[in-house]
Design a protein around this motif. Sequence first.
Motif, PDB file in Angstrom:
ATOM      1  N   ARG A  13       0.748  -1.242   0.128  1.00 54.18           N
ATOM      2  CA  ARG A  13      -0.053  -0.009  -0.070  1.00 54.18           C
ATOM      3  C   ARG A  13       0.641   1.431   0.098  1.00 54.18           C
ATOM      4  N   LYS A  14       2.090   1.042   0.406  1.00 56.86           N
ATOM      5  CA  LYS A  14       3.042   2.318   0.126  1.00 56.86           C
ATOM      6  C   LYS A  14       3.373   2.754  -1.284  1.00 56.86           C
ATOM      7  N   GLU A  15       3.316   1.762  -2.285  1.00 57.00           N
ATOM      8  CA  GLU A  15       3.717   1.896  -3.297  1.00 57.00           C
ATOM      9  C   GLU A  15       2.740   2.784  -4.271  1.00 57.00           C
ATOM     10  N   PRO A  16       3.252   3.651  -5.221  1.00 56.56           N
ATOM     11  CA  PRO A  16       2.168   4.567  -5.971  1.00 56.56           C
ATOM     12  C   PRO A  16       1.342   3.569  -6.889  1.00 56.56           C
ATOM     13  N   ALA A  17       1.770   2.613  -7.313  1.00 54.60           N
ATOM     14  CA  ALA A  17       1.002   1.729  -8.459  1.00 54.60           C
ATOM     15  C   ALA A  17      -0.207   1.114  -7.405  1.00 54.60           C
ATOM     16  N   ALA A  18       0.153   0.500  -6.166  1.00 48.26           N
ATOM     17  CA  ALA A  18      -0.961   0.215  -5.314  1.00 48.26           C
ATOM     18  C   ALA A  18      -2.007   1.062  -4.726  1.00 48.26           C
ATOM     19  N   LEU A  19      -1.342   2.478  -4.546  1.00 48.37           N
ATOM     20  CA  LEU A  19      -2.174   3.558  -4.330  1.00 48.37           C
ATOM     21  C   LEU A  19      -3.311   3.819  -5.429  1.00 48.37           C
ATOM     22  N   GLN A  20      -2.547   3.730  -6.447  1.00 41.04           N
ATOM     23  CA  GLN A  20      -3.413   4.069  -7.650  1.00 41.04           C
ATOM     24  C   GLN A  20      -4.699   2.970  -7.815  1.00 41.04           C
ATOM     25  N   TYR A  21      -4.367   1.932  -7.584  1.00 37.93           N
ATOM     26  CA  TYR A  21      -5.259   0.752  -7.623  1.00 37.93           C
ATOM     27  C   TYR A  21      -6.460   1.011  -6.492  1.00 37.93           C
ATOM     28  N   ILE A  22      -6.180   1.178  -5.470  1.00 35.90           N
ATOM     29  CA  ILE A  22      -7.050   1.628  -4.288  1.00 35.90           C
ATOM     30  C   ILE A  22      -7.676   2.638  -4.378  1.00 35.90           C
ATOM     31  N   PHE A  23      -6.960   3.885  -5.136  1.00 29.17           N
ATOM     32  CA  PHE A  23      -7.581   5.247  -5.011  1.00 29.17           C
ATOM     33  C   PHE A  23      -8.853   5.175  -6.211  1.00 29.17           C
ATOM     34  N   LYS A  24      -8.710   4.267  -7.104  1.00 26.33           N
ATOM     35  CA  LYS A  24      -9.637   4.283  -8.295  1.00 26.33           C
ATOM     36  C   LYS A  24     -10.932   3.740  -7.525  1.00 26.33           C
ATOM     37  N   LEU A  25     -10.891   2.768  -6.811  1.00 24.37           N
ATOM     38  CA  LEU A  25     -12.009   2.011  -6.015  1.00 24.37           C
ATOM     39  C   LEU A  25     -12.609   3.026  -5.021  1.00 24.37           C
ATOM     40  N   LEU A  26     -11.568   3.928  -4.505  1.00 20.14           N
ATOM     41  CA  LEU A  26     -12.415   4.777  -3.578  1.00 20.14           C
ATOM     42  C   LEU A  26     -13.028   6.192  -4.086  1.00 20.14           C
ATOM     43  N   GLU A  37     -17.119   8.490  -7.442  1.00 18.75           N
ATOM     44  CA  GLU A  37     -17.655   9.555  -8.571  1.00 18.75           C
ATOM     45  C   GLU A  37     -17.017   9.598  -9.723  1.00 18.75           C
ATOM     46  N   ASN A  38     -15.560   9.045 -10.004  1.00 20.03           N
ATOM     47  CA  ASN A  38     -14.857   9.073 -11.051  1.00 20.03           C
ATOM     48  C   ASN A  38     -14.465  10.608 -11.326  1.00 20.03           C
ATOM     49  N   LYS A  39     -14.203  11.185 -10.164  1.00 16.19           N
ATOM     50  CA  LYS A  39     -13.920  12.640 -10.215  1.00 16.19           C
ATOM     51  C   LYS A  39     -12.296  12.966 -10.553  1.00 16.19           C
ATOM     52  N   GLY A  40     -11.566  12.019  -9.893  1.00 16.94           N
ATOM     53  CA  GLY A  40     -10.051  12.172  -9.823  1.00 16.94           C
ATOM     54  C   GLY A  40      -9.723  12.764  -8.511  1.00 16.94           C
ATOM     55  N   TYR A  41     -10.809  12.880  -7.642  1.00 19.79           N
ATOM     56  CA  TYR A  41     -10.163  13.406  -6.384  1.00 19.79           C
ATOM     57  C   TYR A  41     -11.132  12.624  -5.251  1.00 19.79           C
ATOM     58  N   LEU A  42     -10.816  12.750  -4.188  1.00 21.94           N
ATOM     59  CA  LEU A  42     -11.718  12.241  -2.756  1.00 21.94           C
ATOM     60  C   LEU A  42     -12.252  13.362  -2.117  1.00 21.94           C
ATOM     61  N   ASN A  43     -13.385  13.731  -2.096  1.00 19.07           N
ATOM     62  CA  ASN A  43     -14.025  14.919  -1.195  1.00 19.07           C
ATOM     63  C   ASN A  43     -14.494  14.247   0.193  1.00 19.07           C
ATOM     64  N   VAL A  44     -15.283  15.093   0.868  1.00 18.18           N
ATOM     65  CA  VAL A  44     -15.660  14.610   2.129  1.00 18.18           C
ATOM     66  C   VAL A  44     -16.851  13.674   2.032  1.00 18.18           C
ATOM     67  N   LYS A  85      -2.321  16.699   3.902  1.00 14.64           N
ATOM     68  CA  LYS A  85      -2.252  18.062   3.510  1.00 14.64           C
ATOM     69  C   LYS A  85      -2.306  18.182   2.055  1.00 14.64           C
ATOM     70  N   PRO A  86      -3.644  18.264   1.277  1.00 14.95           N
ATOM     71  CA  PRO A  86      -3.767  18.315   0.216  1.00 14.95           C
ATOM     72  C   PRO A  86      -3.501  19.839  -0.472  1.00 14.95           C
ATOM     73  N   LYS A  87      -3.261  19.980  -1.714  1.00 12.26           N
ATOM     74  CA  LYS A  87      -3.133  21.189  -2.180  1.00 12.26           C
ATOM     75  C   LYS A  87      -4.289  21.981  -2.149  1.00 12.26           C
ATOM     76  N   ASP A  88      -5.631  21.344  -2.633  1.00 13.93           N
ATOM     77  CA  ASP A  88      -6.749  21.960  -2.387  1.00 13.93           C
ATOM     78  C   ASP A  88      -7.457  21.560  -1.175  1.00 13.93           C
ATOM     79  N   PRO A  89      -7.502  22.451  -0.184  1.00 11.02           N
ATOM     80  CA  PRO A  89      -8.234  21.848   1.349  1.00 11.02           C
ATOM     81  C   PRO A  89      -9.492  21.271   1.354  1.00 11.02           C
ATOM     82  N   LEU A  90     -10.187  20.940   0.006  1.00 12.98           N
ATOM     83  CA  LEU A  90     -11.312  20.425   0.134  1.00 12.98           C
ATOM     84  C   LEU A  90     -11.216  19.071  -0.877  1.00 12.98           C
ATOM     85  N   LYS A  91     -10.286  18.657  -1.296  1.00 13.59           N
ATOM     86  CA  LYS A  91      -9.940  17.692  -2.106  1.00 13.59           C
ATOM     87  C   LYS A  91      -8.774  16.966  -2.194  1.00 13.59           C
ATOM     88  N   ILE A  92      -8.722  15.622  -2.155  1.00  8.88           N
ATOM     89  CA  ILE A  92      -7.486  14.790  -2.105  1.00  8.88           C
ATOM     90  C   ILE A  92      -7.358  14.032  -3.339  1.00  8.88           C
TER      91      ILE A  92
END
Length: 453
Positions: free
Chosen positions: A340-353, A356-363, A399-406
């Motif tokens: 889970r520390k590897e970028p490829a693994a995070l990319q896999y899990i991020f896609k599942l999280l 809304e297929n927006k390219g970011y996680l919000n509240v 600490k995302p660049k946008d305080p409302l999106k990760i």
Amino acid sequence: MDWKEVLRRRLATPSNGPSKKKSEQELKDEEMDLFTKYYSKWKGGRKNTNEFYKTIPRFYYRLPAEDEVLLQKLREESRAVFLQRKSRELLDNEELQNLWFLLDKHQTPPMIGEEAMINYENFLKVGEKAGPKCKQFFTAKVFAKLLHTDSYGRISIMQFFNYVMRKVWLHQTRIGLSLYDVAGQGYLRESDLENYILELIPTLPQLDGLEKSFYSFYVCTAVRKFFFFLDPLRTGKIKIQDILACSFLDDLLELRDEELSKESQETNWFSAPSALRVYGQYLNLDKDHNGMLSKEELSRYGTATMTNVFLDRVFQECLTYDGEMDYKTYLDFVLALENRKEPAALQYIFKLLDIENKGYLNVFSLNYFFRAIQELMKIHGQDPVSFQDVKDEIFDMVKPKDPLKISLQDLINSNQGDTVTTILIDLNGFWTYENREALVANDNENSADLDDT
């Protein structure tokens, strides 16, 4: 004089001879002829331009089509001859032994402990005696690269020899992989890499105990790691350069060591114990023995505390057959969760999280997944933790660049991606995070007790 002005004057000047009114088409044709003449003259002439183009070397060669059998055979034979020539240019074992003998003979005293050193003058002498194949290694650039803090301006003979060995090994491996590059384009498809690893198995002593019936599963297990991490866009092919640059091939070829420790085998994805462990887990999860995993069967993976919401997303996004997961898809799932520390693994899990297929996680996304954690806590008799507190902690960690999106890049840059994803998908992982201070204190007490005894 400007060619446009010349053209205007020429058209304005009446032609000699009997006056005959020209048709509109004739005037247009004459205008075009004059334009071509003066424009060509202004640009330096077409003849010179064409001659200039002839100096550009040809850089594109069309690949033979499938029905051009003779051209394909010619191309394959040409590549084979080229690779054989490159192979002959490499140092063989006898030449490497001779190089070591020359280096040892020309060492420059004093030694540093038991390490022999050589200065630049003797380095060049060895280069002259070692033969043409070694010429590429005896350069000022290589010497400077290996020069560190020696007060006499020398380099370690062992370090230099290891450098040469590494270079020779890389070229040998590049040639070996290129033999399986059917397309001849510098990359391997999945089937190419499968053939390479299948033919490599008999040369790896650590895999001697594998049953031949297990070979296909072993090859699939090994190949998935290469493609999961080196083909993030899922193009179905990997550059040979990328294979050489990563450490996976080193891990695979480490199995040539007959005395490889048990600990090294357990941490090496390509070892027999590791492959059997992963495949054994798959068989244990497959309760109906149909060779596939349903969502219910996969829910028992690990500590069996992953949320149903997350498992739903796995089966929505990943390749399934009639709603069930095959071994190859399962391997991607395991590689993602175990790294889970590897970028490829995070990319896999991020896609599942990213529901809304927006390219970011919000509240909303965070709340959607954490609600399932809260429900599991109630089922297990635990007091649910406030989402507001968890949300604030996640944003503080990332600490995302946008305080409302990760974004995915925010998650990778924070070095907290493994913690964040674990909090959102696994009750046991969240419990471990929530009680981390108590667990650390308990470990310290246990260590102190061991020291006392």
